[in-house]
Structures are given as C-alpha cells and as structure tokens.
Design a protein around this motif. Structure first.
Motif, mmCIF file in Angstrom:
data_model
loop_
_atom_site.group_PDB
_atom_site.id
_atom_site.type_symbol
_atom_site.label_atom_id
_atom_site.label_comp_id
_atom_site.label_asym_id
_atom_site.label_seq_id
_atom_site.Cartn_x
_atom_site.Cartn_y
_atom_site.Cartn_z
ATOM 1 N N SER A 156 0.820 -1.211 0.000
ATOM 2 C CA SER A 156 0.000 0.000 0.000
ATOM 3 C C SER A 156 0.856 1.265 0.000
ATOM 4 O O SER A 156 0.607 2.200 -0.757
ATOM 5 N N LEU A 157 1.863 1.303 0.857
ATOM 6 C CA LEU A 157 2.815 2.407 0.890
ATOM 7 C C LEU A 157 4.187 1.822 0.600
ATOM 8 O O LEU A 157 4.648 0.924 1.312
ATOM 9 N N SER A 158 4.851 2.313 -0.429
ATOM 10 C CA SER A 158 6.095 1.680 -0.855
ATOM 11 C C SER A 158 7.142 2.702 -1.256
ATOM 12 O O SER A 158 6.854 3.882 -1.476
ATOM 13 N N ALA A 159 8.373 2.222 -1.353
ATOM 14 C CA ALA A 159 9.481 2.976 -1.929
ATOM 15 C C ALA A 159 10.476 1.956 -2.438
ATOM 16 O O ALA A 159 10.701 0.914 -1.795
ATOM 17 N N SER A 160 11.067 2.228 -3.576
ATOM 18 C CA SER A 160 12.027 1.303 -4.180
ATOM 19 C C SER A 160 13.241 2.070 -4.678
ATOM 20 O O SER A 160 13.107 3.044 -5.418
ATOM 21 N N LYS A 161 14.418 1.644 -4.205
ATOM 22 C CA LYS A 161 15.685 2.239 -4.623
ATOM 23 C C LYS A 161 15.697 3.745 -4.354
ATOM 24 O O LYS A 161 16.100 4.541 -5.201
ATOM 25 N N ARG A 162 15.267 4.121 -3.156
ATOM 26 C CA ARG A 162 15.210 5.529 -2.761
ATOM 27 C C ARG A 162 16.184 5.793 -1.622
ATOM 28 O O ARG A 162 16.563 4.897 -0.878
ATOM 29 N N LYS A 163 16.578 7.079 -1.480
ATOM 30 C CA LYS A 163 17.435 7.517 -0.400
ATOM 31 C C LYS A 163 16.750 8.636 0.380
ATOM 32 O O LYS A 163 16.054 9.457 -0.192
ATOM 33 N N ASN A 164 16.994 8.620 1.695
ATOM 34 C CA ASN A 164 16.475 9.669 2.574
ATOM 35 C C ASN A 164 14.951 9.761 2.508
ATOM 36 O O ASN A 164 14.376 10.691 1.951
ATOM 37 N N ILE A 165 14.293 8.756 3.079
ATOM 38 C CA ILE A 165 12.835 8.755 3.150
ATOM 39 C C ILE A 165 12.417 8.539 4.597
ATOM 40 O O ILE A 165 13.105 7.866 5.371
ATOM 41 N N SER A 166 11.290 9.131 4.967
ATOM 42 C CA SER A 166 10.818 8.953 6.334
ATOM 43 C C SER A 166 9.303 8.966 6.388
ATOM 44 O O SER A 166 8.628 9.543 5.533
ATOM 45 N N LEU A 167 8.801 8.317 7.421
ATOM 46 C CA LEU A 167 7.375 8.258 7.728
ATOM 47 C C LEU A 167 7.269 8.614 9.198
ATOM 48 O O LEU A 167 7.724 7.856 10.064
ATOM 49 N N GLU A 229 -6.669 -14.678 -2.613
ATOM 50 C CA GLU A 229 -5.947 -14.701 -1.344
ATOM 51 C C GLU A 229 -4.452 -14.524 -1.563
ATOM 52 O O GLU A 229 -3.752 -13.860 -0.770
ATOM 53 N N LYS A 230 -3.929 -15.067 -2.653
ATOM 54 C CA LYS A 230 -2.495 -14.983 -2.943
ATOM 55 C C LYS A 230 -2.059 -13.571 -3.325
ATOM 56 O O LYS A 230 -0.868 -13.268 -3.345
ATOM 57 N N MET A 231 -3.000 -12.704 -3.619
ATOM 58 C CA MET A 231 -2.674 -11.358 -4.098
ATOM 59 C C MET A 231 -2.427 -10.358 -2.974
ATOM 60 O O MET A 231 -1.904 -9.273 -3.224
ATOM 61 N N ARG A 232 -2.819 -10.683 -1.774
ATOM 62 C CA ARG A 232 -2.713 -9.679 -0.707
ATOM 63 C C ARG A 232 -1.249 -9.320 -0.433
ATOM 64 O O ARG A 232 -0.360 -10.162 -0.520
ATOM 65 N N ALA A 233 -1.020 -8.062 -0.110
ATOM 66 C CA ALA A 233 0.336 -7.524 -0.016
ATOM 67 C C ALA A 233 0.577 -6.846 1.330
ATOM 68 O O ALA A 233 -0.328 -6.702 2.152
ATOM 69 N N HIS A 234 1.813 -6.408 1.544
ATOM 70 C CA HIS A 234 2.204 -5.755 2.790
ATOM 71 C C HIS A 234 1.631 -4.331 2.867
ATOM 72 O O HIS A 234 1.305 -3.725 1.850
ATOM 73 N N LEU A 235 1.567 -3.821 4.080
ATOM 74 C CA LEU A 235 1.085 -2.456 4.275
ATOM 75 C C LEU A 235 2.156 -1.434 3.875
ATOM 76 O O LEU A 235 1.909 -0.552 3.049
ATOM 77 N N VAL A 236 3.352 -1.543 4.461
ATOM 78 C CA VAL A 236 4.461 -0.645 4.130
ATOM 79 C C VAL A 236 5.675 -1.493 3.788
ATOM 80 O O VAL A 236 6.108 -2.317 4.608
ATOM 81 N N ARG A 237 6.218 -1.310 2.594
ATOM 82 C CA ARG A 237 7.437 -2.033 2.207
ATOM 83 C C ARG A 237 8.387 -1.082 1.497
ATOM 84 O O ARG A 237 8.016 -0.440 0.515
ATOM 85 N N PHE A 238 9.606 -1.021 2.026
ATOM 86 C CA PHE A 238 10.679 -0.253 1.395
ATOM 87 C C PHE A 238 11.730 -1.234 0.903
ATOM 88 O O PHE A 238 12.250 -2.038 1.683
ATOM 89 N N THR A 239 12.056 -1.166 -0.384
ATOM 90 C CA THR A 239 12.957 -2.134 -1.004
ATOM 91 C C THR A 239 14.191 -1.431 -1.563
ATOM 92 O O THR A 239 14.074 -0.439 -2.280
ATOM 93 N N ASP A 240 15.367 -1.946 -1.217
ATOM 94 C CA ASP A 240 16.635 -1.405 -1.735
ATOM 95 C C ASP A 240 16.763 0.092 -1.452
ATOM 96 O O ASP A 240 17.203 0.857 -2.316
ATOM 97 N N CYS A 241 16.365 0.504 -0.271
ATOM 98 C CA CYS A 241 16.433 1.921 0.102
ATOM 99 C C CYS A 241 17.552 2.160 1.108
ATOM 100 O O CYS A 241 17.999 1.245 1.799
ATOM 101 N N GLU A 242 17.978 3.410 1.200
ATOM 102 C CA GLU A 242 19.051 3.790 2.103
ATOM 103 C C GLU A 242 18.658 5.050 2.864
ATOM 104 O O GLU A 242 18.122 5.981 2.277
#
Length: 488
Positions: A156-167, A229-242
């Motif tokens: 639902s909330l994501s970031a991929s290959k990003r730098k300097n992110i915050s929630l 059922e197999k389609m459900r995903a994570h709420l917040v996922r940050f991938t390859d971020c720094e």
C-alpha cells in the motif's frame, strides 16, 4: 523544515521568510534557530544505543530531509473518509520531488487512498488525528502499467531504490486488511464470525474458512477465492532503500505484514505502534529482510503473527541478497505475537551481529523464537540477547525449530529430501532472561548440526508443563538457569 519533534506550535513556520515576517527582531530569530537545531539533534542522535555493544556496529543516521513543506490539502485532498485521494498524494509527492524533496504533511482527517509511492528526500508526516485509510476496493491497490493490471496487489505504501525517506508523526495508517484476509473459523468467536459473514464473502465447503470473495459492495479481482488470497500484499514495504526513518506513527490492520524493509541500509524504527487482531493470517509486525545497519527502539506491538522478525530469504536468492547484519533492538514491548523476537523462517542469507536488549514480551505465543527448515536455512553469527522480561507466554519461552512449516491458508507441506540450505543456528548467547509463566521453558528440535553453540545463562523461567524439551541432537549449554513451577 523539522516535523518529527515535540513542539507542534513550530510547524506553521514553513521557511526562513515566514520566520522573518513573524519575528522582526534578529535576536528572536537567532534564538528560535538555535532551538530548532537543538531539537533536531535530540531527535536524530541515536549514538547512546551503541555504547558498550558486544561487537561494534555502525551508528545509524536519520535521513536528511530538505527544509520545504507542502500540505496534502494543497493538492485537492478531502479528508472526509469518502473521497479517494490517490491523485492528491501523487501530485504532492511529485511536487516535492521536483523541488528536491521535503515534507508532505497530512493534517487531521480521514484520507481514503489507493497506492502511495515515496521518492527520494521525502518525509510523509501524519499529524495527530490524521488517519490514512487504504481503499477497501481492491482495484485501487493493483498497479496498472500500459493499461494492464498487474497480477497481484502492490504494498500500500512503498518505496524502491530511494534515499532519505521517512514516515513520521502521530497519525495512523490503516490497511483495511479485512477486505483481503481469509479467516479461520477456529480462531473466531461467534460474534466475529457473524461480522465477517455480514460483509458477504464466501465460506469454504467445510465451513472452516471465510474468504473476502464475493463481498456485498466491492468486486473481486481474481477468478476464485484462493487466487485472490495470494494477491494480498504488505502495508508498508521499502525495497533497496538507504537512510530510512519510521517514527511515531501507528500501522494497523494490514492485509499481510505491516512493515517490511527489504535489502535496505541504515534504517531507524523508533516509537511506532503496530496493531492488528491477534487471529489474522500472516499479520507480522516488523519483518527485517536482508538489511544492514538497523535500529529498532521504543516500539509497541500487537500482532497476529511474529512481532520483531529477522528474515534472510530462502535458497540461492536469499544467499545472494546477503545477511541481516548489524541489527540493534532495544526497549520494545511486544504484547500478542507468535514470537516476541524471531529469527526465520527464511534464513538463507544469514544473520550477523544482532543485539537484542531490554525488551518486554507480555502475552506472546513464544518469547525467543528461532525457526527454519531445510531449503530455507542459513547460518547465524554473533547473536547476543539479554535483559528480556516475559510474562504469560502461551507456549515456549525459548524455542528452536528446524522443521518449520508455514501453515497459512492453502499451504501444503513440502518434503525436503536434500540437505541444501539446512538450518544452522549457532553462536547465539542468551542471558538474563526472566520469564513468569510459559508452558515450556526451553525447547529445541533438529538434526545434528542444526542447533549448536547455543548458551543460556543467568536466567529464571517459571513454567507450567515442562522445564526443558531438548533433542539429544541439539547442543545448548546452560549456566545458572533456574526453572521453577508450582509447588508439588
């Protein structure tokens, strides 16, 4: 501009020009500037958590966010719980991105939305009483590329290959997970079961499962309940971020895991609350996956599955992604969860230099949980766990399991004949554990070489059934460990 600080009255001062207009005297401006910098330093200096560690770790650093602020309402958002604000989030994040980053403030209100994706140098800040609710219409959470929908929902909330992110902030992010998750009848009271059926949905032929398929008000996004059922995903996922900070917010009611940093570096999780019903499927709270340099402090967790969990991927892919390394976990409280602190079940990338100190587990199924299986195992190194307080533990205070099977809805056991990627739980030092109430004190099962080099010392465990249940093939040394139970 600073937004994750206790002085809420300062938030209206958006830039230096605003300050000059509000305060004409240079001395006042200088004093406020000093106070601003001092507060920022107090919020971002985490060096105290790195003193006297058993093995040194790199001190994490909070992301640096540019001094520029916009408000979600500047982009047409309506916080009435009915209007869909997906485009407002997109426009606001795009505007910040063009400025090089900044703070997106979500004010008080109920902000219904579809997918949100963060970009570099952006802080998503939720004011107190701000409630971001992800749409119950599954179509709003399925990414569309070139006019074609993807075959599964996105986080639902994501970031991929990003730098300097915050929630940051005091608001809530709600995943509306009941519109995605199946539920088991055996885990529901009659009242809860009837509430789910009132939504519509489908009950299995055996009457033991309810699926959110054929709901009254929202369409399906798959041909049958099992595929959906197999389609459900994570709420917040940050991938390859720094350089990631998640601070203060509440994450609740996810369709799957709540917060998943995956292959990230320099991550701070500070003072958040994670809440979901105890009986939801795969309702993990925090899943650290193949990450490096992570600090997890001051969080409060109520989860349907594991609480604070370390994952290292399975097989060759997990090995390629590398280990969870330099993970510092202190001053957290876990109420319900399958495990308070967990390693596994996927461990193939390995676990290196993990420090778990001064945490409380109250009402978890297990306290310290180490789980894996052939095909998904890996090696643990330099794991130090101490000063853990536990109470009302349903099963084991400490457990090692090397034949773990993920018994989620629709899962089928797979027999692993080859010994590739076998579990290798070793070099784990556990001390100063106080547990008042567990069915079993310490349990360990596994083939030779899977559980070895484990020490437990200076601990007291009150058990109600068994003090120890340790396989002869497992090597666990105990020193000054006291097991007590009711007077005979």
């Amino acid at each position: 501009m600073l937004v994750y600080y206790p002085m809420n009255w300062f938030i209206f001062a958006k830039n230096k020009q605003t300050l000059n207009n509000l305060f004409m005297k240079k001395s006042i401006v200088a004093a406020l500037a000093f106070l601003w910098v001092s507060t920022l330093s107090a919020q971002t200096d985490y060096s105290s958590y790195y003193r006297d560690l058993p093995k040194p770790m790199l001190v994490v650093q909070a992301p640096v966010i540019p001094d520029y602020t916009v408000y979600l309402t500047d982009f047409g958002a309506i916080g009435d719980g009915s209007a869909l604000n997906t485009q407002a989030f997109e426009k606001a994040i795009s505007a910040l991105n063009k400025k090089g980053g900044g703070h997106l403030v979500v004010p008080a209100g109920i902000w219904l939305t579809g997918l949100i994706s963060l970009k570099d140098n952006i802080d998503l800040h939720l004011d107190r009483n701000a409630l971001v609710v992800f749409s119950p219409d599954k179509r709003d959470l399925i990414e569309v590329n070139d006019g074609k929908a993807e075959d599964k929902a996105r986080p639902s909330l994501s970031a991929s290959k990003r730098k300097n992110i915050s929630l940051t902030g005091e608001g809530i992010i709600d995943g509306n997970g009941e519109y995605w998750r199946p539920v088991k009848r055996g885990k529901m009271s009659d009242t809860e079961w009837n509430q789910y059926q009132a939504m519509g949905g489908s009950v299995s032929d055996k009457g033991d499962l309810w699926y959110p398929f054929n709901l009254k008000h929202y369409p399906n996004v798959a041909p049958n309940a099992e595929e959906q059922e197999k389609m459900r995903a994570h709420l917040v996922r940050f991938t390859d971020c720094e350089n990631v900070l998640v601070q203060g917010v509440t994450l609740r009611n996810s369709a799957r895991f709540h917060f998943v940093p995956q292959r990230c570096k320099n991550v701070i999780i500070d003072g958040i609350t994670i809440a979901c019903p105890w009986n939801v499927q795969n309702g993990d709270a925090i899943d650290i996956t193949n990450c490096k340099d992570v600090l997890i402090v001051n969080n409060t967790i109520n989860a349907g599955d594991d609480g604070i969990c370390m994952k290292g991927g399975s097989g060759k892919n997990g090995l390629a992604d590398g280990p969870c390394e330099n993970i510092n976990i202190q001053d957290n409280t876990v109420f319900h969860a399958h495990g308070g602190f967990v390693i596994g079940s996927d461990v193939s990338g390995g676990m290196k230099n993990i420090f778990v100190y001064n945490n409380t587990f109250a009402g978890t199924d297990t306290g310290l949980r180490f789980k894996s299986a052939v095909g998904r195992g890996g090696t643990t190194e330099d794991i130090n766990i101490s000063n853990i307080t536990m109470t009302d533990i349903k099963d084991e205070a400490i457990v090692f399991q090397c034949d773990y099977f993920d018994n989620h809805v629709g899962a089928k056991a797979i027999e692993n004949k080859a010994m590739a990627f076998a579990p290798n739980f070793t070099d784990i030092r556990i001390s100063d554990i106080t547990c008042y109430g567990a069915k079993t004190g310490v349990k360990a099962t596994g083939q030779p070489g899977m559980v070895h080099g484990i020490t437990i010392k200076n601990s007291t465990i009150f058990y109600t059934d068994k003090d120890q249940e340790i396989s002869s093939d497992c090597d666990i040394k105990m020193d000054n460990v006291k097991f007590t139970t009711f007077a005979q």
